[in-house]
Design an enzyme around this catalytic site. Structure first.
Site, mmCIF file in Angstrom:
data_model
loop_
_atom_site.group_PDB
_atom_site.id
_atom_site.type_symbol
_atom_site.label_atom_id
_atom_site.label_comp_id
_atom_site.label_asym_id
_atom_site.label_seq_id
_atom_site.Cartn_x
_atom_site.Cartn_y
_atom_site.Cartn_z
ATOM 1 N NE ARG A 168 -4.050 -1.899 0.280
ATOM 2 C CZ ARG A 168 -3.968 -3.188 -0.075
ATOM 3 N NH1 ARG A 168 -2.869 -3.653 -0.659
ATOM 4 N NH2 ARG A 168 -4.985 -4.004 0.113
ATOM 5 C CB SER A 241 -8.585 -1.774 4.463
ATOM 6 O OG SER A 241 -8.941 -3.061 4.050
ATOM 7 C CD GLU A 338 -5.574 0.566 2.405
ATOM 8 O OE1 GLU A 338 -5.429 -0.531 2.952
ATOM 9 O OE2 GLU A 338 -6.324 0.748 1.440
HETATM 10 N N1 EPU Z 1 -10.926 -10.831 10.287
HETATM 11 C C1 EPU Z 1 -11.453 -10.668 11.539
HETATM 12 N N2 EPU Z 1 -12.552 -9.866 11.694
HETATM 13 C C2 EPU Z 1 -13.128 -9.221 10.635
HETATM 14 C C3 EPU Z 1 -12.589 -9.398 9.342
HETATM 15 C C4 EPU Z 1 -11.470 -10.202 9.181
HETATM 16 O O1 EPU Z 1 -10.973 -11.232 12.500
HETATM 17 O O2 EPU Z 1 -14.101 -8.502 10.849
HETATM 18 C C5 EPU Z 1 -9.715 -11.664 10.144
HETATM 19 C C6 EPU Z 1 -10.043 -13.027 9.620
HETATM 20 O O3 EPU Z 1 -9.295 -13.959 10.349
HETATM 21 C C7 EPU Z 1 -9.557 -12.993 8.188
HETATM 22 C C8 EPU Z 1 -8.405 -12.012 8.256
HETATM 23 O O4 EPU Z 1 -8.806 -11.065 9.240
HETATM 24 O O5 EPU Z 1 -9.150 -14.246 7.774
HETATM 25 C C9 EPU Z 1 -8.125 -11.326 6.950
HETATM 26 O O6 EPU Z 1 -9.328 -10.718 6.467
HETATM 27 P P1 EPU Z 1 -9.541 -10.401 4.910
HETATM 28 O O7 EPU Z 1 -9.256 -11.600 4.083
HETATM 29 O O8 EPU Z 1 -10.858 -9.736 4.764
HETATM 30 O O9 EPU Z 1 -8.365 -9.418 4.567
HETATM 31 P P2 EPU Z 1 -7.807 -8.119 5.297
HETATM 32 O O10 EPU Z 1 -6.414 -8.413 5.701
HETATM 33 O O11 EPU Z 1 -8.725 -7.623 6.335
HETATM 34 C C10 EPU Z 1 -6.779 -7.162 3.107
HETATM 35 C C11 EPU Z 1 -6.764 -5.843 2.386
HETATM 36 C C12 EPU Z 1 -8.059 -5.636 1.615
HETATM 37 C C13 EPU Z 1 -8.208 -6.775 0.633
HETATM 38 C C14 EPU Z 1 -8.218 -8.087 1.408
HETATM 39 C C15 EPU Z 1 -8.272 -9.289 0.496
HETATM 40 C C16 EPU Z 1 -5.385 -4.326 3.661
HETATM 41 C C17 EPU Z 1 -5.355 -3.184 4.611
HETATM 42 N N3 EPU Z 1 -6.593 -4.774 3.346
HETATM 43 O O12 EPU Z 1 -7.804 -7.069 4.076
HETATM 44 O O13 EPU Z 1 -7.946 -4.440 0.895
HETATM 45 O O14 EPU Z 1 -9.395 -6.647 -0.133
HETATM 46 O O15 EPU Z 1 -7.006 -8.206 2.184
HETATM 47 O O16 EPU Z 1 -7.072 -9.410 -0.172
HETATM 48 O O17 EPU Z 1 -4.337 -4.792 3.216
HETATM 49 C C18 EPU Z 1 -8.349 -2.096 1.023
HETATM 50 O O18 EPU Z 1 -7.122 -1.962 1.001
HETATM 51 O O19 EPU Z 1 -9.145 -1.115 1.066
HETATM 52 C C19 EPU Z 1 -8.898 -3.453 1.045
HETATM 53 C C20 EPU Z 1 -10.206 -3.699 1.183
#
Ligand code: EPU
Length: 346
Positions: A168, A241, A338
């Site tokens: 990012r 995010s 972010e």
């Molecule tokens: N989780 C929780 N609670 C929640 C949501 C998620 O505990 O409410 C945990 C779960 O264990 C899940 C893990 O967090 O397995 C990861 O969640 P997710 O796959 O939704 O990914 P993320 O790390 O929260 C990142 C990016 C997203 C992107 C997704 C999928 C960042 C800051 N965010 O989110 O990007 O879509 O991976 O690749 O890197 C964005 O940047 O705006 C964005 C949405």
């Protein structure tokens, strides 16, 4: 004849940020063609003022008004400019919509952007933030970024290395006052197996009954997951995010994992670091679905701050600061936003 630009004084930016918060700019300059931007800034004598680039507004939090001139580029041409064997170079102008580019590339039979489907925002914003999802970052597909260099007052074409992409992050994000992204060149493939290793995609494809997925199938799976997990900014104000997943020393990640075995830990940016799930940390502190006035945390995803109606940018920022403080207190981990925060320091 189309005018070179359109200039508005004391412009309302509330519909130009996906949080939908109230904000204004002393000037709003809309240019049709990126090539006329320098001329427009000169003609209007605005080139000495701070410039804030507006893309789709999906990566901004206005905690105050924009300081100088908000600039929007309307040019949105997308074309295949080179084909060599199995590869094609696509050039897209900054004003094009990112998701439309992804779907257009799939229509052309080109693979590589499918995991990045449905990310809100414009093409010009994509490299700044090095947008990423489901195991792919746009920087991996970019061969060059065309930009206006405000320091040198000339157009430049930066190759991938010069863009210095990180998680990012990019050269453009580090010097936002210097660069105005005007077009992006991407290298895509005619035949390439979609990347399906990120948790959730395989399961989604299986649920769709697909065993040998095409790039288009992968895009469809990503779209379904995103629709389910992430609130649509057209329905409720948000900027995706709100926090980056924190990168911490490997030893700290291990200690946290020992104390909290369910904490998701991903590879970091080197052997010595790990990336933690900010969503999990925030969720564990009890913030998911929290609401204070119209500022809240999405009930569907703990990483997404939402504007339930009339929240101000300052109220959202205040909520974000308190979330970060509680994560720091409980886990000793610092969270960083972010989106770019305008009008206040993080
Ligand atoms: N989780 C929780 N609670 C929640 C949501 C998620 O505990 O409410 C945990 C779960 O264990 C899940 C893990 O967090 O397995 C990861 O969640 P997710 O796959 O939704 O990914 P993320 O790390 O929260 C990142 C990016 C997203 C992107 C997704 C999928 C960042 C800051 N965010 O989110 O990007 O879509 O991976 O690749 O890197 C964005 O940047 O705006 C964005 C949405």
């Amino acid at each position: 004849m189309t005018a070179l630009f359109r200039l508005q004084r004391d412009a309302d930016l509330s519909t130009r940020n996906t949080f939908g918060v109230a904000a204004r700019a002393p000037w709003l300059l809309e240019v049709n063609d990126a090539g006329t931007l320098a001329e427009a800034l000169d003609l209007t004598q605005l080139h000495e003022l701070p410039v804030l680039m507006l893309g789709g507004g999906s990566n901004l939090l206005f905690a105050g008004d924009a300081p100088g001139v908000a600039v929007a580029i309307r040019a949105h041409e997308v074309a295949i400019v080179d084909e060599r064997g199995d590869h094609a170079t696509v050039r897209a102008q900054a004003g094009a919509d990112w998701h439309r580019l992804v779907m257009w590339s799939l229509d052309q039979g080109l693979c590589g952007l499918e995991n990045l489907a449905l990310i809100p925002g414009s093409v010009g914003a994509a490299p700044i933030q090095n947008i990423g999802a489901y195991g792919v970052e746009v920087g991996e597909r970019i061969v060059a970024v065309e930009a206006w260099d405000r320091t040198a007052r000339q157009p430049v074409r930066l190759d991938r290395a010069a863009c210095a992409f990180g998680y990012r992050d990019s050269a453009f994000k580090r010097e936002p006052e210097r660069w105005i992204v005007t077009a992006v060149e991407l290298e895509l493939a005619r035949h390439a197996a979609p990347r399906l290793d990120y948790a959730g995609i395989g399961e989604e494809l299986a649920a769709m009954g697909i065993s040998a997925p095409s790039a288009r199938d992968a895009a469809e799976a990503v779209i379904r997951i995103r629709r389910r997990k992430l609130p649509d900014p057209a329905v409720i104000g948000n900027a995706g995010s709100f926090f980056k997943n924190p990168i911490v020393p490997a030893a700290q990640a291990q200690a946290l994992r020992d104390a909290h075995p369910r904490l998701p830990v991903f590879p970091g940016d080197s052997d010595h670091t790990r990336k933690l799930s900010a969503a999990w940390l925030i969720d564990a502190c009890g913030w998911k679905g929290a609401r204070e006035g119209d500022a809240g945390v999405s009930a569907a995803h703990a990483l997404v701050l939402v504007n339930h109606g009339n929240a101000s940018g300052l109220q959202l920022l205040d909520l974000a600061r308190r979330i970060a403080a509680s994560v720091r207190e409980r886990f000793g981990v610092a969270l960083e936003p972010e989106p770019r925060v305008i009008g206040a320091d993080w």
